[in-house]
Design a protein around this motif. Sequence first.
Motif, PDB file in Angstrom:
ATOM      1  N   UNK A   1       0.808  -1.211   0.000  1.00  0.00           N
ATOM      2  CA  UNK A   1       0.000   0.000   0.000  1.00  0.00           C
ATOM      3  C   UNK A   1       0.846   1.267   0.000  1.00  0.00           C
ATOM      4  N   UNK A   2       1.882   1.284   0.793  1.00  0.00           N
ATOM      5  CA  UNK A   2       2.698   2.499   0.866  1.00  0.00           C
ATOM      6  C   UNK A   2       3.432   2.766  -0.442  1.00  0.00           C
ATOM      7  N   UNK A   3       3.796   1.689  -1.192  1.00  0.00           N
ATOM      8  CA  UNK A   3       4.486   1.880  -2.462  1.00  0.00           C
ATOM      9  C   UNK A   3       3.555   2.569  -3.472  1.00  0.00           C
ATOM     10  N   UNK A   4       2.316   2.113  -3.536  1.00  0.00           N
ATOM     11  CA  UNK A   4       1.352   2.726  -4.452  1.00  0.00           C
ATOM     12  C   UNK A   4       1.158   4.197  -4.136  1.00  0.00           C
ATOM     13  N   UNK A   5       1.064   4.495  -2.856  1.00  0.00           N
ATOM     14  CA  UNK A   5       0.879   5.881  -2.433  1.00  0.00           C
ATOM     15  C   UNK A   5       2.105   6.730  -2.784  1.00  0.00           C
ATOM     16  N   UNK A   6       3.284   6.185  -2.556  1.00  0.00           N
ATOM     17  CA  UNK A   6       4.518   6.932  -2.841  1.00  0.00           C
ATOM     18  C   UNK A   6       4.695   7.161  -4.335  1.00  0.00           C
ATOM     19  N   UNK A   7       4.382   6.107  -5.137  1.00  0.00           N
ATOM     20  CA  UNK A   7       4.559   6.245  -6.578  1.00  0.00           C
ATOM     21  C   UNK A   7       3.565   7.215  -7.189  1.00  0.00           C
ATOM     22  N   UNK A   8       2.417   7.396  -6.545  1.00  0.00           N
ATOM     23  CA  UNK A   8       1.430   8.346  -7.066  1.00  0.00           C
ATOM     24  C   UNK A   8       1.942   9.784  -7.019  1.00  0.00           C
ATOM     25  N   UNK A   9       2.955  10.042  -6.205  1.00  0.00           N
ATOM     26  CA  UNK A   9       3.525  11.386  -6.081  1.00  0.00           C
ATOM     27  C   UNK A   9       4.718  11.598  -7.011  1.00  0.00           C
ATOM     28  N   UNK A  10       5.075  10.540  -7.772  1.00  0.00           N
ATOM     29  CA  UNK A  10       6.264  10.610  -8.625  1.00  0.00           C
ATOM     30  C   UNK A  10       5.976  11.444  -9.874  1.00  0.00           C
ATOM     31  N   UNK A  11       6.663  12.559 -10.030  1.00  0.00           N
ATOM     32  CA  UNK A  11       6.501  13.424 -11.191  1.00  0.00           C
ATOM     33  C   UNK A  11       7.736  14.312 -11.321  1.00  0.00           C
ATOM     34  N   UNK A  12       7.857  15.009 -12.445  1.00  0.00           N
ATOM     35  CA  UNK A  12       8.987  15.914 -12.639  1.00  0.00           C
ATOM     36  C   UNK A  12       8.969  16.994 -11.567  1.00  0.00           C
ATOM     37  N   UNK A  13      10.125  17.208 -10.983  1.00  0.00           N
ATOM     38  CA  UNK A  13      10.225  18.164  -9.892  1.00  0.00           C
ATOM     39  C   UNK A  13      10.542  17.484  -8.585  1.00  0.00           C
TER      40      UNK A  13
END
Length: 557
Positions: A1-13
């Motif tokens: 669960x925490x991986x999905x949440x963390x990856x959802x914030x992955x973007x340029x910047x």
Amino acid sequence: GWITKALSKLKKGNRHSTLLKIAGRLIKDKCTESEIIALLAPHAKGCDFPQEELEKLVRSVYEQYSSGGGARQGKAEKIVALLEEDLMVFHDQREDAYAAISKGPKPRVIKIRSAQFRKLISKLVWNKLGETTSRATLDDVTSVLEGKANDGALFNLELRVAWHDEAIYYDLGHGRAVKVTAEGWDVVQAPILFRQHGHQKQQVVPIKGGDLKQLLRFVNLPQEDGNNVGLLFLAWVVTSLIPGFPHPVLVAHGSGGSAKSTLFRVIKELLDPSSVRTLAPTERHDEFVLQAEMHWFLPIDNLSHLSGWMSDAISRACTGEGSQKRQLFTDSDVVIYSFQRVIGLNGVNLVVDKPDLLDRSLLLALERVPDHKRMEETEFWRQFDEAKPAILGGLFDVLSQAIKRHPAVSMKALPRMADFTRWGVAVTESLGHEAEDFLHAYKQVIATQNREAIQASPVALAIEMLMKTRTEGWTGTASNLLDELNAVASELHIDIRSKAWPKDPSRLGRRIKVVQTNLEDAGIIIRWEKNKQRIITIKTNDSAVSTVATDIGSEAP
């Protein structure tokens, strides 16, 4: 669960910092290095994060945790979060990472990978957490911030002066700048425009309504010719704060006691104050490049000679050509330096002799300061420091008027330093003088430079002597010309066995082309006919004049 949440914030910047956190957490969960890379690779690709950078990041984190660095990594993340309250990270046009510090008594821009920034981190951590910071943790923090900066905004950074939104900005230091437009000038909060170096000093706050001409009290210039030399010098000073075009190299020469070093120190304090008041000559190209990178005005003091490579390097720094050097400890990575600088050279003798640099120079022959005009060092600088805010304010007054007048200045012909000439006319008129006053003084300088270039070339001297005896010109091949010049050389006591003398016709052609422009300004016209024999025609033009035009049009109020 925490991986999905963390990856959802992955973007340029935030790509670097987010992947760093996820990798650290997975290592704590006993994942292997290859497992982590396989898991994160599709997500990294989706946000344009290179595979090789991902592998490097994971390997670095894995090595830190496997060697007991997990706690250190956690502290680094804590410090990064703390720092984000006080600074903004970004990268410049060279892709170097920087931090803009807007809070505190000294707002400024600092390169992230620098000793100055590491000291700042240590100080902030101590003030906010009461903790010391290890070298390894500092390495982690700077690595994370560099990654965030490279994903962040791009700002073009300049040194001391910059054009921005149709205004000239002058860096006063500590987050303040002078903004100069055609309507006037004001002290403002500095936008993110400037890179700073540790040697740079904060500039004094200028005073409105000052008088730039008071600067002449503190420099020892020749007083002949209606003091047009002083006017030419003031025009050079003002145009030195206009970026974006080649500025003439100020070359001062004179006997001991002519205040050459004082002249350069005064200019340095006025234009580009620094704890380094003058620069010593260097014998290495990379050291010169470093000097040019760190100073807007380079006052190279007490030269006894000027090597060929140094003369060429100064010409390149004047015109704005780039230089490169190998990155430390690497074989292929290079650091690219591209800059356009204001340069001064001084010495007892006139050290500039190459025509290319002479054409870009402004020569000042200084005389010994009379005993009755000398004063103690401390008193001199006390008076200058007292007058400096008003002189600086007067400089910005003139600069503002010059910006207003410049678009209306038109000339039918221009010398090699064309931009300086047009801006010099605008400055001169802003000082309340006629354009012809500036042009007359500059014409005299160019004539002197042509004479010096010819005197420094044995071939040019021999051609002058050859043409003195001819009224109808000379025509022939390069071989014919070399034979005749060899004969003339003996009359001038020129050693034709020296390296300065051409040994064959092809070398003669190259030597002539170096000084061809100078000879033409002296009234000797050389033309090359394109045929199998390479015929050369030389003729004299008694009406030849300097290339500075006196036909000026100006509609400025």
